[in-house]
Enzyme design. Structure first.
Site, PDB file in Angstrom:
ATOM      1  N   TYR A 125      -6.198   3.450  14.716  1.00  0.00           N
ATOM      2  CA  TYR A 125      -7.149   2.498  14.128  1.00  0.00           C
ATOM      3  C   TYR A 125      -7.778   1.551  15.152  1.00  0.00           C
ATOM      4  O   TYR A 125      -8.721   0.838  14.828  1.00  0.00           O
ATOM      5  CB  TYR A 125      -6.467   1.674  13.025  1.00  0.00           C
ATOM      6  N   LYS A 176       6.014  11.855  13.470  1.00  0.00           N
ATOM      7  CA  LYS A 176       5.833  13.266  13.788  1.00  0.00           C
ATOM      8  C   LYS A 176       6.321  13.427  15.216  1.00  0.00           C
ATOM      9  O   LYS A 176       5.546  13.764  16.138  1.00  0.00           O
ATOM     10  CB  LYS A 176       4.345  13.627  13.614  1.00  0.00           C
ATOM     11  N   ASP A 209       5.111  15.374   7.483  1.00  0.00           N
ATOM     12  CA  ASP A 209       4.784  16.495   6.585  1.00  0.00           C
ATOM     13  C   ASP A 209       5.906  16.700   5.562  1.00  0.00           C
ATOM     14  O   ASP A 209       5.647  16.914   4.374  1.00  0.00           O
ATOM     15  CB  ASP A 209       4.466  17.772   7.375  1.00  0.00           C
ATOM     16  N   ASP A 233      -1.508   5.201   6.034  1.00  0.00           N
ATOM     17  CA  ASP A 233      -2.718   5.266   5.220  1.00  0.00           C
ATOM     18  C   ASP A 233      -2.651   6.476   4.296  1.00  0.00           C
ATOM     19  O   ASP A 233      -2.865   6.373   3.089  1.00  0.00           O
ATOM     20  CB  ASP A 233      -3.943   5.360   6.137  1.00  0.00           C
ATOM     21  N   ASP A 237      -1.708   6.819  -0.148  1.00  0.00           N
ATOM     22  CA  ASP A 237      -2.534   7.416  -1.204  1.00  0.00           C
ATOM     23  C   ASP A 237      -1.671   8.383  -2.012  1.00  0.00           C
ATOM     24  O   ASP A 237      -1.740   8.432  -3.241  1.00  0.00           O
ATOM     25  CB  ASP A 237      -3.742   8.159  -0.613  1.00  0.00           C
TER      26      ASP A 237
HETATM   27  C1  IPM Z   1      -6.804   1.544   3.163  1.00  0.00           C
HETATM   28  C2  IPM Z   1      -8.181   2.089   3.350  1.00  0.00           C
HETATM   29  C3  IPM Z   1      -8.702   1.651   4.714  1.00  0.00           C
HETATM   30  C4  IPM Z   1      -7.750   2.210   5.753  1.00  0.00           C
HETATM   31  C5  IPM Z   1     -10.148   2.073   5.001  1.00  0.00           C
HETATM   32  C6  IPM Z   1     -11.104   1.576   3.952  1.00  0.00           C
HETATM   33  C7  IPM Z   1     -10.590   1.640   6.369  1.00  0.00           C
HETATM   34  O1  IPM Z   1      -8.200   3.467   3.207  1.00  0.00           O
HETATM   35  O2  IPM Z   1      -6.647   0.318   3.164  1.00  0.00           O
HETATM   36  O3  IPM Z   1      -5.867   2.334   2.980  1.00  0.00           O
HETATM   37  O4  IPM Z   1      -7.906   3.358   6.193  1.00  0.00           O
HETATM   38  O5  IPM Z   1      -6.841   1.483   6.148  1.00  0.00           O
HETATM   39 MN    MN Z   2      -6.293   4.310   2.637  1.00  0.00          MN
END
Ligand code: IPM
Ligand code: MN
Length: 331
Positions: A125, A176, A209, A233, A237
């Protein structure tokens, strides 16, 4: 004294869900004063402002920042994300991204309860790299990942402290190490070194993974997970998806040293396809506001909000928030 909150609704569904989250916070009776900051894609398209040093300086004066979502399809990917969201994470040294997941995974009966601690100021990042001969047959793009001993260690230590404070006292490092041997080795050594300070915490290691499989098939093995910025990140999700959906996933971008305000935002993005339809689930933003209340020391209000969110709700964005608000104010 009122807690001073800087509010950045941002783009897409961000403003809608943030407004509802603030309504819920007010229902707890906690004294807050809010200041709106018009930042995000729409503002950028209007006058070019993303996040000037002057506005950043103003933000430093607040107790916390509540953010909705940033990013809009009209602006190239990364411009707003990097210039606004990541700039705040880096400049305010929000080095912990804490993302709790409590829910019932598909195919499971017992709810799980785990937290991902994502390093938030390093890794890929940082924007290290560049492009050569762009647009030609010979173009080259590099994207580095920065891992400092200080950055990794402070993140890992925070995760150990959190694990120690929880009932199960279990911490898993996710990386990893079998492929990213340089960064992975640093993470593993930092993890092992900090572990000696926390003898009561049981530890484990999973490759990222494999962690994806366990998130789906055996989430109960996890208590606290610590991982790097990009793995965190992606994993969070997935964490949202196996915990009732991304519409419930909350997050706290923390500066545990408290040298400035921390920032609280839902994990989901701006969802431009459903703006204004009333379909956005405000719970992720509401639970993010609960994390903010916790960080401000308002633990009983935070617990009240979480309890109100833990019972079923349905309806539009506003209806869901109204139901939660009514549960809190006992109406
Ligand atoms: C998150 C989002 C951000 C990230 C994006 C919007 C830059 O996906 O907060 O998880 O990748 O950190
Ligand atoms: Mn994200």
């Amino acid at each position: 004294m009122a807690h001073r909150i800087a509010v950045i609704g941002g783009d897409g569904i961000g403003p809608e869900v943030t407004q509802q989250a603030l309504k819920v916070v007010r229902a707890t009776g906690v004294d807050i004063s809010t200041t709106d900051f018009d930042l995000g894609g729409a503002r950028y398209l209007r006058d070019g402002e993303i996040l000037s040093d002057e506005v950043l300086q103003q933000l430093r004066g607040f107790d916390a920042i509540l953010l909705g979502a940033v990013g809009t399809p009209e602006v190239a990917p990364g411009v707003i994300e990097r210039g606004l969201l990541l700039k705040m994470r880096f400049e305010l040294d929000l080095y912990i991204n804490q993302r709790p997941f409590i829910g019932t995974a598909p195919g499971h009966v017992t709810p799980h309860d785990f937290v991902v601690i994502r390093e938030n100021t390093e890794g890929p990042y940082v924007g290290e790299g560049g492009v050569l001969r762009k647009g030609t047959q010979h173009e080259v793009a590099t994207q580095g990942s920065v891992n400092t001993r200080m950055g990794v260690e402070r993140c890992v230590r925070y995760a150990f402290e959190l694990a120690q404070s929880r009932e199960r006292k279990h911490l898993t490092l996710v990386h990893k190490t079998n492929v990213l041997t340089f960064a992975g080795d640093l993470w593993q050594r930092a993890f092992n070194a900090v572990a000696t300070e926390f003898p009561s915490v049981a530890t484990a290691y999973n490759h990222v993974d494999a962690a994806c499989i366990y998130f789906v098939q055996d989430p109960h093995r996890y208590d606290v997970i610590v991982t790097d910025n990009l793995f965190g990140d992606i994993l969070t999700d997935l964490g949202g998806a196996v915990s009732g959906g991304i519409g419930l996933a909350s997050s706290a971008n923390l500066n545990p040293a408290r040298t400035g305000p921390s920032m609280f935002e839902p994990v989901h993005g701006s969802a431009p396809d459903i703006v204004g339809t009333g379909k956005a689930n405000p719970i992720a933003a509401i639970l993010s506001a609960a994390l903010m209340l916790d960080f401000l020391g308002e633990h009983s209000a935070a617990d009240q909000v979480r309890a109100a969110c833990s019972q079923p709700t349905s309806g539009s964005t506003t209806e869901i928030a109204n139901t939660i608000t009514a549960r809190i104010s006992g109406k």
